[in-house]
Design an enzyme around this catalytic site. Structure first.
Site, short mmCIF file in Angstrom:
data_model
loop_
_atom_site.label_atom_id
_atom_site.label_comp_id
_atom_site.label_asym_id
_atom_site.label_seq_id
_atom_site.Cartn_x
_atom_site.Cartn_y
_atom_site.Cartn_z
N SER A 23 0.83 -1.20 0.00
CA SER A 23 0.00 0.00 0.00
C SER A 23 0.87 1.26 0.00
O SER A 23 1.66 1.47 -0.92
CB SER A 23 -0.96 -0.03 1.19
OG SER A 23 -1.95 0.97 1.09
N ASP A 75 -9.57 -4.26 -5.52
CA ASP A 75 -8.98 -3.16 -4.76
C ASP A 75 -9.22 -1.84 -5.49
O ASP A 75 -8.98 -1.75 -6.70
CB ASP A 75 -7.47 -3.42 -4.62
CG ASP A 75 -6.76 -2.36 -3.80
OD1 ASP A 75 -7.44 -1.47 -3.24
OD2 ASP A 75 -5.53 -2.42 -3.71
N HIS A 121 -8.06 -5.04 -0.20
CA HIS A 121 -6.82 -4.29 0.03
C HIS A 121 -6.32 -4.59 1.45
O HIS A 121 -7.08 -4.62 2.40
CB HIS A 121 -7.11 -2.79 -0.12
CG HIS A 121 -5.91 -1.92 0.01
ND1 HIS A 121 -5.17 -1.51 -1.08
CD2 HIS A 121 -5.33 -1.36 1.09
CE1 HIS A 121 -4.18 -0.74 -0.67
NE2 HIS A 121 -4.26 -0.63 0.65
#
Length: 744
Positions: free
Chosen positions: A407, A675, A705
């Protein structure tokens, strides 16, 4: 671990479904799991046209039955819901078919069919499959005395609301498809049109996705976890409103709140209110609460805190030293730039270290909004430089170095590598980025539309995190905000501000330590800006088109930085470009996704397209007579992160020029099909591929995610985590000299 992959229509990705339930007496929980798996199988086995026709036929049959049941209120509502299902299913099929027919134009390659358009179609098919299975159940059991009328009615109404909103998203995606340049996933054009698009999008009703339909698009094993998280979130929101900002709040008390557990509609409405209206400080506190409880329950930590006398840290040799590993993994954690620490990611990092047989250094960097951009980049770059120079202290010879992150950490892995190349520091041998964020500029894409229903990454939360990282969070608090914080909250806030000031001073010192001597000589030519902005490296923006050789970069360490840097930068006065200078640039100077507008025809076409779009208006995306549901939570407190600094390549690496991206090592990306950040991975991989850079993209399906933090939850998350380990192993494994010597 051997990974088995299975292709599926619309995806070249990892299989995410389990088998059928074991035979035996069906308990309620088994029936529920059987229902969810049946809906999943329908999604995989039926094409869109067949699914739509079957659903319409069942809806009409149920409408005919309930219309003959008299004038009762329940029968009327059931007739209305099936009439709505019929209308929305018929209206949804044409835009979905149009999107699916064009989706292949946006794939990385034929072996990796994944992008936001495919994901949106797949999500709509999941909703249709749930409605199809529920309609079959109603048709088969509507005459039974055990038929739970109110429960089935509530389920049907919830999924009808979700289908209506998905139809709106399909029209939005169709608008993006018609507006964008061929092969471009992110919305391009007039910034005013982008702002209008986002403002219109955030007014859509979202509560239906957070109640009974929560996580319907994900693998069934994930949904109980998402329900627990949603209950904890809305419960924590109540504590937050009652000025209990973390005081006396435990994870066990949050995730077992009764009324939100038994009332999905109430939970969905409260979830929507929280996501739209609470600021980044709330999300930061919630994401950290489980970690705080783990730390507070640690006996070892408690004994360390209670012990008296001076303490010091020493590097003591082990009684039986193992040989140093040839490899080193430098890890940068995620958390939206505002939350979490390495402690949050420790469970899967421990297993990584064992499987790879390599030490892992995980960097704890300062978090926004107290430490906005570029503080995290500076600290991660400095820690990386230290690790390169002191591999021996970490138990490695440093022959192979991998940067890994998820991320926001994936974003920092790319930008740290770009900065290392700009400064002549050894770049890593490869990067493994899991679901990275590469585009932080305010824009829209088909996968971003999925944030309307994503319980872990709603668009409003994403925008607040990015705004905090960009320095857009103001420090002014009204009286009402101070009252909401409470006395202890004010103390925490003031302490955080004090720590931020200390960090900024440390950042200024760190920059003066790292800056090259000739770079310092030119700082007086640039307008004075605040230290944290001045310290960001823009060296690569002015470097020659030809990238530096990878081999020469690998041979450099921090020890060589001053010598190599002084010779390279003395001829380059543009090294001191500040973020303020970059911010004043025109969009064409920094948006390298746009096609060249050097020709008059190109400029006219772009202007005509923008004018046409503004004249049509955002609402023109919907056909006449269709009205999606709007949010009842009032105006959304969502900053449209349009700060020019978001265009900085060290913040949005997708916008970096070719000369910078060509300095990156081999990149391995593991993304999630569902995502909201999927398009970041696809477009970044496509840019690298177009430049001839080595890059791989693997897309796992049916997982949310942040699946690395859920690695121990189920078989699917364990397989996805194992895929990340496999990518890292490819980087750490030395290249085969026989393969290099083989004729092409």
């Amino acid at each position: 671990m051997k990974l088995v992959f299975k292709g599926k229509s619309g995806y070249g990705v990892m299989s995410g479904y389990g088998g059928t339930s074991a035979p035996g007496k069906n308990s309620p929980s088994k029936k529920h799991r059987h229902y969810r798996h049946t809906a999943s199988r329908l999604t995989n086995t039926m094409d869109l046209r067949t699914m739509t026709q079957s659903l319409v036929t069942l809806a009409e049959d149920n409408m005919a039955f309930f219309s003959s049941q008299g004038p009762g209120e329940t029968a009327r509502r059931l007739w209305d819901v099936f009439a709505g299902i019929r209308e929305q299913a018929l209206g949804l099929e044409p835009p979905l078919g149009h999107l699916l027919g064009k989706a292949h134009l946006f794939d990385l390659d034929a072996e990796t069919p994944a992008n936001g358009f495919r994901s949106l179609v797949h999500t709509a098919r999941c909703c249709l499959a749930h409605l199809l299975h529920k309609s079959r159940y109603v048709a088969a059991n509507r005459r039974s005395i055990f038929f739970r009328t109110s429960h089935n009615l509530a389920e049907l109404e919830a999924y009808l609301a979700a289908l209506t909103q998905l139809r709106a998203l399909a029209y939005y995606a169709q608008r993006l498809l018609d507006t964008n340049q061929p092969g471009r996933l992110f919305f391009e054009g007039d910034e005013r049109l982008i702002a209008d698009f986002l403002r219109e999008y955030v007014t859509l009703h979202k509560g239906c996705f957070y109640g009974r339909c929560l996580g319907f698009q994900f693998t069934p094993a994930i949904r109980p976890f998402l329900q627990t998280i949603s209950i904890g979130l809305v419960s924590f929101g109540e504590h937050y409103k009652r000025n209990e900002t973390g005081l006396g709040v435990t994870a066990s008390s949050l995730f077992t709140s009764g009324r939100f557990a038994i009332d999905p509609e109430l939970r969905g409405a409260e979830f929507e209110r929280i996501t739209q209206n609470l600021d980044v400080h709330f999300w930061k506190a919630f994401w950290n609460i489980t970690e705080i409880e783990v730390l507070s329950d640690s006996k070892e930590l408690s004994s360390l805190v209670k012990s008296e006398g001076p303490r010091s840290l020493e590097l003591r040799p082990r009684p039986q030293q193992a040989p140093r590993s040839r490899s080193l993994v430098v890890h940068i954690h995620g958390g939206g730039f505002v939350a979490q620490t390495s402690k949050s990611h420790e469970p899967y990092l421990k297993s990584w270290a064992q499987e790879l047989g390599a030490p892992i250094l995980s960097i704890d960097y300062s978090l926004a909004p107290e430490a906005p951009f570029p503080r995290a980049l500076e600290e991660c770059f400095y820690a990386y430089c230290w690790a390169v120079k002191h591999c021996a202290l970490l138990g490695s010879t440093g022959e192979r170095i991998c940067l890994a992150g998820d991320s926001a950490g994936g974003n920092l892995c790319f930008t740290v590598s770009l900065r290392a190349a700009a400064y002549g520091v050894r770049v890593p041998d490869g990067i493994m980025a899991a679901y990275p964020a590469t585009m932080l500029q305010s824009t829209a894409s088909p996968s971003r539309l999925l944030s309307l229903m994503d319980p872990l990454l709603p668009l409003s939360v994403l925008s607040k995190c990015v705004s905090a990282y960009a320095g857009g969070e103001t420090e002014d608090h009204s009286d009402s905000d101070q009252k909401a914080l409470g006395m202890m909250g004010l103390v925490r806030r003031d302490t955080a501000l004090l720590l931020r000031d200390l960090r900024l001073n440390a950042s200024s010192w760190l920059n003066s330590f790292l800056e090259l001597s000739k770079h310092k000589a030119h700082t007086n030519l640039v307008p004075v800006v605040e230290p944290m902005r001045r310290s960001v490296s823009e060296a690569a923006l002015a470097q020659p088109e030809g990238p530096l050789g990878t081999d020469s970069l690998k041979s450099l360490t921090l020890h060589d930085l001053s010598l190599e840097g002084s010779s390279e930068t003395s001829e380059n006065p543009e090294l001191s470009l500040s973020a303020e200078t970059l911010a004043s640039s025109t969009p064409s100077d920094v948006n390298f996704l746009l096609q060249s507008e050097g020709t008059v025809e190109g400029a006219k076409a772009q202007e005509e397209m923008s004018t046409k779009d503004r004249s049509r208006g955002v609402g023109a995306a919907f056909p006449e007579g269709f009205h999606p549901r709007r949010s009842s939570q009032g105006a959304t407190r969502m900053p449209l992160y349009s700060s020019p600094i978001a265009k900085n390549p060290f913040m949005s690496p997708l916008l970096a020029p070719d000369s910078m991206l060509q300095s990156l090592p081999p990149v391995h990306i593991v993304a999630c099909a569902l995502d909201p950040m999927l398009d970041d991975s696809v477009m970044f991989a496509r840019r690298l591929r177009s430049l001839g850079q080595p890059v791989t993209l693997r897309v796992v399906e049916d997982l949310p995610h942040g699946f690395l933090s859920l690695a121990a939850l189920c078989r699917e998350t364990r397989q996805a985590a194992a895929l990340c380990v496999e990518r890292i192993r490819l980087i750490l494994a030395p290249p085969d000299p026989r393969a290099a010597a083989a004729p092409v």
